[in-house]
Design an enzyme around this catalytic site. Structure first.
Site, PDB file in Angstrom:
ATOM      1  N   GLY A  14       0.859  -1.191   0.000  1.00 28.40           N
ATOM      2  CA  GLY A  14       0.000   0.000   0.000  1.00 28.40           C
ATOM      3  C   GLY A  14       0.889   1.232   0.000  1.00 28.40           C
ATOM      4  N   GLU A  90       0.271   2.306  11.888  1.00 31.20           N
ATOM      5  CA  GLU A  90      -0.769   1.399  11.377  1.00 31.20           C
ATOM      6  C   GLU A  90      -1.560   0.762  12.510  1.00 31.20           C
ATOM      7  OE1 GLU A  90      -1.209   1.968   8.522  1.00 31.20           O
ATOM      8  OE2 GLU A  90       0.719   2.736   7.882  1.00 31.20           O
TER       9      GLU A  90
END
Ligand code: BEZ
Length: 187
Positions: A14, A90
């Site tokens: 990503g 994250e």
């Protein structure tokens, strides 16, 4: 004492493809087999807000599929620090997994080497998982969402551009490229 520095691999599929904000020794295109990339994870803290989440990618297990990304070789001396910072970045639903990824090389000798790499995956059980939705609904959500890290559109456009730069096979990433087209049509 072994004079070679220890190295650890980290696989990004990503934002880590185009925005690695950590030091690395080497960057190599790489493939993770058996998984596919989907905009199925809610983003309440980066590309959206708690009451208006955006969408970012996670990996979904899928036999026969493959996910193209980038593997970074990290110096063992900074590895723990890099992982600790990524754990914070994250924290919204991602867990760590170690998986075999196949490196693409610049030369024949380097081609096809498989290494164990750390991967961040948001599983369907996590609180921020949104799951599948029709293409137009996904496109509209990404088109309107905005968070502290910027617009959700920018995230999608950067990802699609990075995948093109890696020569991604259109079939492997139809989900991303179709969304890219759909969101551009709304913009
Ligand atoms: C990635 O780029 O691999 C990634 C970044 C953040 C969370 C999950 C994956």
């Amino acid at each position: 004492m072994d004079p070679r520095p220890s190295r650890h691999w980290l696989f990004g599929y990503g934002s880590l493809i185009w925005r690695p904000d950590f030091p690395f020794l080497e960057r190599r295109p790489a493939v993770l087999h058996g998984w596919t990339r989907r905009f199925w994870q809610g983003s309440h803290d980066h590309r959206g807000l708690p009451h208006a989440p955006g969408r970012v990618v996670t990996l979904i297990e899928a036999a026969g599929e493959r996910c193209l990304g980038v593997a970074y070789a990290l110096d063992g001396a900074v590895y723990d620090e890099v992982v600790a910072a990524l754990d914070v970045r994250e924290k919204n639903g991602y867990a760590r997994l170690v998986a075999p990824v196949r490196l693409h090389g610049d030369d024949e000798a380097a081609e096809g080497v498989t290494v164990e790499a750390l991967v961040y995956i948001a599983t369907p059980e996590n609180h921020a998982f949104l799951g599948p939705a029709p293409l137009q609904a996904l496109a509209q959500q990404i088109h309107r969402s905005q968070g502290p890290s910027g617009s959700n559109r920018e995230y999608l456009f950067e990802l699609a551009a990075a995948l093109r730069a890696l020569d991604a096979r259109p079939d492997d990433d139809a989900h991303v490229f179709e969304l890219d087209t759909a969101v551009r049509a709304l913009s």
